[in-house]
Scaffold this motif. Sequence first.
Motif, mmCIF file in Angstrom:
data_model
loop_
_atom_site.group_PDB
_atom_site.id
_atom_site.type_symbol
_atom_site.label_atom_id
_atom_site.label_comp_id
_atom_site.label_asym_id
_atom_site.label_seq_id
_atom_site.Cartn_x
_atom_site.Cartn_y
_atom_site.Cartn_z
ATOM 1 N N VAL A 73 0.861 -1.178 0.000
ATOM 2 C CA VAL A 73 0.000 0.000 0.000
ATOM 3 C C VAL A 73 0.900 1.231 0.000
ATOM 4 N N VAL A 74 0.770 2.018 -1.058
ATOM 5 C CA VAL A 74 1.703 3.125 -1.284
ATOM 6 C C VAL A 74 0.962 4.460 -1.296
ATOM 7 N N TYR A 75 1.574 5.471 -0.675
ATOM 8 C CA TYR A 75 1.039 6.830 -0.757
ATOM 9 C C TYR A 75 2.101 7.714 -1.380
ATOM 10 N N THR A 76 1.759 8.362 -2.478
ATOM 11 C CA THR A 76 2.801 9.122 -3.181
ATOM 12 C C THR A 76 2.824 10.600 -2.806
ATOM 13 N N GLU A 77 1.775 11.086 -2.155
ATOM 14 C CA GLU A 77 1.773 12.511 -1.791
ATOM 15 C C GLU A 77 1.278 12.696 -0.365
ATOM 16 N N SER A 78 1.604 11.785 0.532
ATOM 17 C CA SER A 78 1.154 11.941 1.913
ATOM 18 C C SER A 78 1.907 13.107 2.545
ATOM 19 N N GLU A 79 1.433 13.515 3.710
ATOM 20 C CA GLU A 79 2.038 14.655 4.388
ATOM 21 C C GLU A 79 3.526 14.397 4.632
ATOM 22 N N ARG A 80 3.823 13.156 5.045
ATOM 23 C CA ARG A 80 5.216 12.816 5.355
ATOM 24 C C ARG A 80 6.078 12.896 4.095
ATOM 25 N N VAL A 81 5.516 12.424 2.980
ATOM 26 C CA VAL A 81 6.248 12.451 1.712
ATOM 27 C C VAL A 81 6.496 13.899 1.285
ATOM 28 N N VAL A 82 5.440 14.687 1.364
ATOM 29 C CA VAL A 82 5.556 16.072 0.914
ATOM 30 C C VAL A 82 6.563 16.825 1.783
ATOM 31 N N GLN A 83 6.542 16.535 3.069
ATOM 32 C CA GLN A 83 7.485 17.191 3.976
ATOM 33 C C GLN A 83 8.927 16.844 3.579
ATOM 34 N N ALA A 84 9.161 15.568 3.278
ATOM 35 C CA ALA A 84 10.518 15.161 2.897
ATOM 36 C C ALA A 84 10.918 15.803 1.573
ATOM 37 N N ARG A 85 10.001 15.829 0.612
ATOM 38 C CA ARG A 85 10.330 16.425 -0.693
ATOM 39 C C ARG A 85 10.643 17.901 -0.546
ATOM 40 N N LYS A 86 9.836 18.573 0.285
ATOM 41 C CA LYS A 86 10.087 20.006 0.482
ATOM 42 C C LYS A 86 11.452 20.212 1.122
ATOM 43 N N ALA A 87 11.765 19.363 2.102
ATOM 44 C CA ALA A 87 13.064 19.504 2.781
ATOM 45 C C ALA A 87 14.195 19.277 1.785
ATOM 46 N N ILE A 88 14.033 18.301 0.918
ATOM 47 C CA ILE A 88 15.085 18.017 -0.064
ATOM 48 C C ILE A 88 15.248 19.205 -1.018
ATOM 49 N N LEU A 89 14.122 19.766 -1.451
ATOM 50 C CA LEU A 89 14.202 20.914 -2.359
ATOM 51 C C LEU A 89 14.850 22.116 -1.670
#
Lengths: 351, 605
Positions: A73-89
């Motif tokens: 079960v995969v979530y591609t835009e969960s809050e945790r994912v978005v937080q990590a992507r923002k941090a990486i950017l």
Amino acid sequence: MSTIKLTIDGRQVEVEPGTTILEAARKLGIDIPTFCHDPELAPNGACRICVVEVEKARALVASCSAPVAPDMVVYTESERVVQARKAILRLILANHPLDCITCEKTGECKLQDYCYRYGISESDFEGEVKDLPLDDTNPFYIRDMNKCILCGRCVGRCQEINGAGAIDFINRGFNTVVGPAYGDPIEKSSCVFCGMCVDVCPVGALVPKAGIGKGRPWEVKKVKTICPYCGTGCSLYLHVKDGCIIGASPDFDGPANRGHLCSKGRFGWDFVHSEDRLTKPLIKKDGVFVEASWDEALDLVAEKVRDLIKRYGPDSLMGLSSAKATNEENYLFQKLMRSLGTNNVDHCARL
Amino acid sequence: MYEKHLMICGATGCLSSGSAKVHQALVEELAKHKLEKKCRLVMTGCPGFCEVGPIIVIYPDEVFYCRLKPQDIPELVEKHLLGGEIVERLLYKGPDVDAPARFYDTIPFYRKQKFNVLRNSGIIDPENIDEYIMRGGYRALSRALKMEPMEIIDEVKRSGLRGRGGAGFPTGLKWEFTYKAVGDKKYVVCNADEGDPGAFMDRSILEGDPHAVLEGMLIAARAIGSDEGYIYCRAEYPLAIKRLKTAIAQAEEYGFVGENILGYGFNFKFNIKEGAGAFVCGEETALLASIEGKRGMPRPRPPFPATSGLWGKPTVINNVETYANIPLILREGGLEEFVKIGTEGSKGTKVFALAGKIRNTGLCEVPMGITLREIIFDIGGGIKGGREFKAVQAGGPSGGCIPAEKLDLPVDYDSLTQAGAIMGSGGLVVMDDRTCMVDLARYFLSFTQKESCGKCIPCREGTKRMLEILERITEGLGKPDDLDRLQELASTIKDSALCGLGQTCPNPVLSTIRYFRHEYEEHINEKFCRSGVCKSLFDYFIDPELCNGCTRCARICPVGAISGERKETHVIDPEICTRCGSCVERCRQEAIKVTRVRREADVNH
Ligand SMILES: Cc1cc2nc3c(=O)[nH]c(=O)nc-3n(C[C@H](O)[C@H](O)[C@H](O)COP(=O)(O)O)c2cc1C
Ligand code: SF4
Ligand code: SF4
Ligand code: SF4
Ligand code: FES
């Protein structure tokens, strides 16, 4: 083998075993951002922008390299994912010049696209920013390693596909850079200027010189064509603005080349608009070349050919055609020569 | 026939405290007294107690001499070897014993230890295969050769052995995966990269008992169906490499290595690959890349090495200490003995390297489940100089600190992880009240940032920004939201980095924030470092109640910051003082204290 069923963002999908989460998501039309992913290279997992949340997994998972598993079960835009992507950017931007206004890549830069998508306009980290010299000693492309995000696609392409092995990662930690051995300029390396690195760079770190300042990506019309240099038949796009060719890029779907080009096909288009180029026939009159019409020129050639055959026989003629001509043109050319009665036909199989 | 065996430690620790010179003196002295035929002199591996090296143990008398100097040798030979009399002067003495102690069982450092992996270290000549065989060596191999692969794997699984290289993955399971993986060729790899600063148990095992590791690898090879192995050893371990090469050559001569081993149709070949000493090359996928001649950079897993390892072939990769445990498990009756030691989830023993502000630095091997207090106070002899224990860093740069209130924590994989640390390779760095926890976190992060392979963004860029924040805090430029930012960065890195280096490197920061938040807050809000480490965040001052005017401090101060007449209270001028700390070490009264910086603002109030 049986297929694997999994759920991505609440939607079911069925794929072959060995498929990555990224590929499975793309099948559903879900767009997961990627910097380092390259379908022609072994999974690299370097940039981490493609992370997704997988139920029961301890940490986030890089979707570009993680294979699917049954009932995942995969979530591609969960809050945790978005937080990590923002941090990486934000981490990238903290160490990246913000000169998008003049950057050649503006408009087709993945870093810009993802910052836009996640609403990141600047970085709030203060600290060291890299300050590396430009490598612009060669005639073809500039390497600006200050813009490099170290995704490694250029390294992978150069090593695994071209085989030139001109560049690799150097140093460790914050000081890591991509470049030729010993910090040499690219010109001194084993680089063959195939430009494959330039074509896969997701940011503006590798920039072809020819197009600099000549047009924005959205102003450019990309015209698909076949490279006329040799008979391989590489498919490519000419970048045209106001009737002028300002660059080229490979066609990654081209059946003969699948995105590969040699240095000529990739960079050698300046001759098209060269002032030295012949665009009209010239006839030498009294020791000087004078412009002539095509009819005039062809009549002259026909007359001379006829005269030569009459005086010395057809084998006094020889035809030499160009590698820049297509197979069809070359076919017709030899046909012409034979119809004149000679087998003296050759071809400069060089460029 | 030899009458006496003199085992002198020839491992790196004692070599650096001068055991080669002591050995030379012994050679000369034995020759002088024509004792060469009666006394056998052996350079052994490490007996662990590096703090008191150089060490000689004399058998069969079982006398442990320590802190030897070449000039002690004539007396030792004269009295002990010729006169049959123990040289009290050279025995172990310390605050933890009433009288000079003669041997292992009377020296507190050894009393709570349990020697499994270090069973031969310091006892045999590591360059002589016969001595290994005499102590039961290669019997486990010959037993394993008669067994089916799955039988071997089953015993390793039942032993509960978990990897000693860091992550604690069950070894038997790893072997089973590799056994079941399809491949025309399989490899056995030994991880002897030992990159954790301060850890040296792997080096010690290789130097003291190299055959144990070879035997472990051979058994692994038999179990998974491999005919070739690599030992990846850092090039900074020349003695370990030399002894490995000797051991391989001898094992080959005896038919334990090579073609048709012991007639069982089993072939195995060893290769040694010297690593250039990058911490990240200890990570298994980076290590394999490095063996292949590529840059040591981790790659995503899966595929795990068990299915696609060295040159894409199924590969078992284990740590030195893991392999050294294998012969103990596989020998006749070994499994039953092995599972008796340790806890439910962590079987057997673990070797720890004791370092930092601990009295007995060195190596110790203890049963899993022993408490940290026992290791640090009973075996380690407590804190140097009788100071106060503050915390212990377990697991090196990937681990975390554990404070005094958790000293009774049993040492096993799961308890350590729960406390925010990890077992790691077994490094224990002990800290006293003069260690600043913010500075400690800064130190470990500067290590991981330098050693990051630079591949992935969270680790390469994230650790840099964390380090910069920590540097600012230790320089007195901390900001109120720094702790939140550190924690936010730490969680991103842990959650999204590619390999174990990045995923664990925030641990020292997170655990120090967890247990010593007040120290961070003092640094940030009050600009004060109570431990007297961060130079711009404290002043030294001399307590007039304690100062007796001995002038020692004034004489050592390199910048002349201390003034005062003999027998009168001395004073430090904070404007001149560079906070080098020389005076603090020098003062016998412990009169020099750390105090808050007096700032202009404070004075004006
Ligand atoms: C950054 C990093 C460094 C490592 N260094 C070592 C090392 O020096 N020695 C070691 O045995 N394992 C090291 N490991 C663990 C290995 O990746 C691997 O888990 C281990 O060799 C497996 O053996 P084991 O199961 O016997 O522990 C390291 C892991 C990471 C992430
Ligand atoms: S131009 Fe081609 S050969 Fe040169 S570095 Fe780039 S990929 Fe390698
Ligand atoms: S130059 Fe471009 S392609 Fe190469 S590593 Fe940097 S960002 Fe990636
Ligand atoms: S976590 Fe660090 S060491 Fe590991 S792959 Fe990423 S950059 Fe390299
Ligand atoms: S695209 Fe997946 S890690 Fe870079």
